[in-house]
Design a protein around this motif. Structure first.
Motif, PDB file in Angstrom:
ATOM      1  N   THR A  50     -47.668  71.440 -83.730  1.00  0.00           N
ATOM      2  CA  THR A  50     -47.841  69.947 -83.160  1.00  0.00           C
ATOM      3  C   THR A  50     -48.638  69.650 -82.086  1.00  0.00           C
ATOM      4  N   LEU A  51     -49.503  68.603 -82.340  1.00  0.00           N
ATOM      5  CA  LEU A  51     -50.626  68.234 -81.264  1.00  0.00           C
ATOM      6  C   LEU A  51     -50.013  66.924 -80.835  1.00  0.00           C
ATOM      7  N   ILE A  52     -49.936  66.961 -79.489  1.00  0.00           N
ATOM      8  CA  ILE A  52     -49.640  65.773 -78.764  1.00  0.00           C
ATOM      9  C   ILE A  52     -50.646  64.771 -77.967  1.00  0.00           C
ATOM     10  N   SER A  53     -50.863  63.802 -78.454  1.00  0.00           N
ATOM     11  CA  SER A  53     -52.219  63.092 -77.902  1.00  0.00           C
ATOM     12  C   SER A  53     -51.731  61.612 -77.330  1.00  0.00           C
ATOM     13  N   LYS A  54     -52.551  61.342 -76.358  1.00  0.00           N
ATOM     14  CA  LYS A  54     -52.496  59.810 -75.804  1.00  0.00           C
ATOM     15  C   LYS A  54     -53.583  58.976 -76.480  1.00  0.00           C
ATOM     16  N   VAL A  55     -53.030  58.121 -77.438  1.00  0.00           N
ATOM     17  CA  VAL A  55     -53.979  57.400 -78.231  1.00  0.00           C
ATOM     18  C   VAL A  55     -54.428  56.162 -77.175  1.00  0.00           C
ATOM     19  N   ASN A  71     -38.823  67.217 -76.765  1.00  0.00           N
ATOM     20  CA  ASN A  71     -39.559  66.579 -75.487  1.00  0.00           C
ATOM     21  C   ASN A  71     -38.795  65.301 -75.115  1.00  0.00           C
ATOM     22  N   THR A  72     -38.973  65.182 -73.761  1.00  0.00           N
ATOM     23  CA  THR A  72     -38.325  63.775 -73.234  1.00  0.00           C
ATOM     24  C   THR A  72     -39.255  62.961 -72.821  1.00  0.00           C
ATOM     25  N   LEU A  73     -39.202  61.594 -73.172  1.00  0.00           N
ATOM     26  CA  LEU A  73     -40.144  60.516 -72.301  1.00  0.00           C
ATOM     27  C   LEU A  73     -39.308  59.527 -71.746  1.00  0.00           C
ATOM     28  N   PRO A  84     -43.365  49.481 -70.623  1.00  0.00           N
ATOM     29  CA  PRO A  84     -42.885  50.019 -71.594  1.00  0.00           C
ATOM     30  C   PRO A  84     -43.926  51.213 -72.373  1.00  0.00           C
ATOM     31  N   MET A  85     -43.119  52.068 -73.005  1.00  0.00           N
ATOM     32  CA  MET A  85     -44.086  53.033 -73.531  1.00  0.00           C
ATOM     33  C   MET A  85     -43.749  53.311 -75.166  1.00  0.00           C
ATOM     34  N   GLN A  86     -44.764  53.567 -75.976  1.00  0.00           N
ATOM     35  CA  GLN A  86     -44.635  53.600 -77.323  1.00  0.00           C
ATOM     36  C   GLN A  86     -44.842  54.925 -77.806  1.00  0.00           C
ATOM     37  N   ILE A  87     -44.149  55.765 -78.704  1.00  0.00           N
ATOM     38  CA  ILE A  87     -44.286  56.756 -79.487  1.00  0.00           C
ATOM     39  C   ILE A  87     -44.388  56.793 -80.732  1.00  0.00           C
ATOM     40  N   VAL A  88     -45.290  57.568 -81.304  1.00  0.00           N
ATOM     41  CA  VAL A  88     -45.280  57.609 -82.940  1.00  0.00           C
ATOM     42  C   VAL A  88     -44.837  59.435 -83.157  1.00  0.00           C
ATOM     43  N   LEU A  89     -43.511  59.267 -83.729  1.00  0.00           N
ATOM     44  CA  LEU A  89     -42.952  60.568 -83.997  1.00  0.00           C
ATOM     45  C   LEU A  89     -43.743  61.314 -84.902  1.00  0.00           C
ATOM     46  N   ALA A  90     -43.474  62.574 -85.401  1.00  0.00           N
ATOM     47  CA  ALA A  90     -43.973  63.598 -86.139  1.00  0.00           C
ATOM     48  C   ALA A  90     -43.948  62.976 -87.556  1.00  0.00           C
ATOM     49  N   ASP A  91     -42.832  62.255 -87.785  1.00  0.00           N
ATOM     50  CA  ASP A  91     -42.450  61.665 -89.221  1.00  0.00           C
ATOM     51  C   ASP A  91     -42.977  60.352 -89.320  1.00  0.00           C
ATOM     52  N   TYR A 140     -36.601  63.708 -78.513  1.00  0.00           N
ATOM     53  CA  TYR A 140     -36.631  63.984 -79.988  1.00  0.00           C
ATOM     54  C   TYR A 140     -37.499  65.252 -79.995  1.00  0.00           C
ATOM     55  N   PRO A 141     -37.206  65.711 -81.273  1.00  0.00           N
ATOM     56  CA  PRO A 141     -38.113  66.941 -81.699  1.00  0.00           C
ATOM     57  C   PRO A 141     -39.396  66.669 -81.788  1.00  0.00           C
ATOM     58  N   THR A 142     -40.366  67.816 -81.636  1.00  0.00           N
ATOM     59  CA  THR A 142     -41.805  67.814 -81.780  1.00  0.00           C
ATOM     60  C   THR A 142     -41.852  67.816 -83.405  1.00  0.00           C
ATOM     61  N   VAL A 143     -40.848  68.247 -84.237  1.00  0.00           N
ATOM     62  CA  VAL A 143     -41.093  68.338 -85.748  1.00  0.00           C
ATOM     63  C   VAL A 143     -39.751  68.112 -86.168  1.00  0.00           C
ATOM     64  N   PHE A 144     -39.423  67.693 -87.142  1.00  0.00           N
ATOM     65  CA  PHE A 144     -38.275  67.307 -87.860  1.00  0.00           C
ATOM     66  C   PHE A 144     -37.810  68.366 -88.895  1.00  0.00           C
ATOM     67  N   GLY A 145     -36.653  68.805 -89.091  1.00  0.00           N
ATOM     68  CA  GLY A 145     -36.008  69.635 -90.024  1.00  0.00           C
ATOM     69  C   GLY A 145     -35.720  68.803 -91.364  1.00  0.00           C
ATOM     70  N   ASP A 146     -35.151  69.501 -92.333  1.00  0.00           N
ATOM     71  CA  ASP A 146     -34.889  68.998 -93.691  1.00  0.00           C
ATOM     72  C   ASP A 146     -33.684  68.369 -93.803  1.00  0.00           C
ATOM     73  N   ASN A 147     -32.665  68.423 -92.898  1.00  0.00           N
ATOM     74  CA  ASN A 147     -31.585  67.929 -93.082  1.00  0.00           C
ATOM     75  C   ASN A 147     -31.131  66.641 -92.336  1.00  0.00           C
ATOM     76  N   GLU A 148     -31.772  66.468 -91.128  1.00  0.00           N
ATOM     77  CA  GLU A 148     -31.538  65.275 -90.530  1.00  0.00           C
ATOM     78  C   GLU A 148     -32.885  64.970 -89.250  1.00  0.00           C
ATOM     79  N   ARG A 149     -33.108  63.866 -88.934  1.00  0.00           N
ATOM     80  CA  ARG A 149     -33.910  63.519 -87.952  1.00  0.00           C
ATOM     81  C   ARG A 149     -33.113  62.884 -86.644  1.00  0.00           C
ATOM     82  N   ARG A 150     -33.055  63.638 -85.554  1.00  0.00           N
ATOM     83  CA  ARG A 150     -32.063  63.328 -84.859  1.00  0.00           C
ATOM     84  C   ARG A 150     -32.795  63.036 -83.403  1.00  0.00           C
ATOM     85  N   VAL A 151     -32.607  61.835 -82.644  1.00  0.00           N
ATOM     86  CA  VAL A 151     -33.069  61.725 -81.410  1.00  0.00           C
ATOM     87  C   VAL A 151     -32.035  61.145 -80.417  1.00  0.00           C
TER      88      VAL A 151
END
Length: 396
Positions: free
Chosen positions: A150-155, A175-177, A185-192, A206-217
């Motif tokens: 996972t690459l984390i960038s500041k756009v 990670n926690t913002l 305020p701050m905006q994030i674009v998650l891995a999904d 939030y997770p840096t990558v999501f699993g197959d069962n659920e996406r939880r934050v």
């Protein structure tokens, strides 16, 4: 029309989606009103019309022909709003062009000493899974970190972006913002691909990558979501998106909001007497612990009260709810304490009351780019006085 009902109807016309009957009612009301008997300065009416036009011009598509509102029926409605300003005491609409000085509708106030400027930077902090922290205001544009695949960038100054090359096979890290008071305020674009806006005094884990069962934050404070649909490559299983909101209400258990793909806002500040989930698009299920769960539709709001009961509000102004995301204060018949709680977070100030809290309500729309004194003018018009001493505000 009663004062608050009339103001709400005007507000809906100007900023919401009124029905044909509501439009006709406002037209009839305005036609029966002689603003020349109310407005002392004939040029003042023209000023408010022009500034309403300037305020809304940027929302028009770039290729569209710009037509000033004073050439259309909408202009007459703006005039009606101005008349409403003049004939009501505790309720009025307050329009300003962002970053402008002065006031509209005769709001004249002596400038306050030791004024407090609006937040100019993002003071948000990104805490990575290994415990290290990145202060986003001082971080440059570009890559911030790489964790696994996972690459984390500041756009830009207000957005960070997660790009993952894998899903369930990767180790899931969180990670926690955190956006403190006195920050933008701050905006994030998650891995999904889901987009998340985090208001001041709030956080999202939030997770840096999501699993197959659920996406939880997990969130605290106030956060707005635009969730993308996610279906596994086999094409038969949709992956739900679950928001767990920390709550001090009811039995104290977290409130869970479950969606597949939708736009919604969660207000879970611990200094509010309710937790509110407002839906703009799609469908969500809201529940606390093992208690009752409810589904809400677009334009509805699920509200958890201090006793832990969940109800549905249907008379909701969604523009008011997400005004913070668009850099506006939108006060719709709010009490002094409700307004001051927003001011405390945005300007990072402390508020005390010298005497009994004034029993008045206010409606107005003001850019959050303004200095604090400009926002306080809304209430000064009704005779409430304030003293600013550094970052301490006294309501007198």
């Amino acid at each position: 029309m009663k004062k608050d009902k009339g103001i709400r109807l005007l507000h809906k016309y100007l900023f919401g989606k009124p029905t044909f009957g509501e439009k006709a009612k406002i037209d009839k009301w305005y036609e029966a009103t002689d603003e020349s008997k109310v407005v002392a300065d004939p040029n003042e009416l023209l000023k408010i019309k022009e500034r309403i036009y300037l305020h809304t011009r940027n929302k028009l598509t770039s290729g569209a022909r710009v037509v000033p509102f004073f050439k259309k029926t909408f202009f007459r409605i703006a005039a009606a709003a101005f008349v409403a300003v003049c004939i009501t005491s505790a309720y009025f609409l307050f329009f300003k062009k962002p970053n402008s000085s002065g006031s509209i509708a005769g709001v004249n106030s002596i400038p306050l000493k030791n004024d407090v400027a609006a937040p100019a930077t993002n003071r948000a902090v990104l805490t990575l899974a290994d415990g290290s922290s990145i202060i986003l205001d001082s971080a440059g544009i570009g890559s911030l970190a790489k964790r696994g695949n996972t690459l984390i960038s500041k756009v830009d100054s207000g957005k960070i972006f997660y790009n993952s090359s894998s899903h369930s096979t990767a180790k899931i890290q969180f990670n926690t913002l955190t956006v403190p008071n006195g920050s933008k305020p701050m905006q994030i674009v998650l891995a999904d691909g889901s987009r998340v806006w985090v208001n001041v005094g709030s956080s999202v884990t939030y997770p840096t990558v999501f699993g197959d069962n659920e996406r939880r934050v997990k969130i605290t404070g106030e956060v707005y979501f635009e969730v993308t649909h996610l279906t596994l490559k086999e094409g038969y299983k949709r992956v739900p998106f679950i928001v767990s909101a920390t709550s001090h209400l009811g039995d104290g258990k977290d409130v869970e909001i479950q969606v597949l793909g939708t736009h919604f806002n969660v207000n879970a500040y611990n200094d509010e007497n309710s937790l509110r989930v407002t839906l703009l698009e799609g469908s969500v299920k809201v529940a606390q612990g093992e208690g009752r769960s409810i589904y809400i539709k677009p334009g509805q709001q699920a509200e958890l009260n201090p006793r832990g009961a969940i109800g549905i509000n249907t008379d909701i102004d969604t523009d008011e709810v997400i005004a913070w995301k668009n850099n506006w204060f939108n006060f719709n018949s709010l009490s002094v304490t409700e307004i001051m709680r927003q001011i405390e977070k945005w300007y990072n100030v402390s508020v005390t009351y010298e005497n009994r809290v004034p029993d008045k309500h206010f409606s107005g729309i003001v850019s959050r780019s303004n200095n604090l004194s400009e926002v306080l003018k809304i209430m000064e018009k009704a005779g409430i006085k304030f003293k600013i001493d550094g970052r301490n505000i006294t309501v007198m």
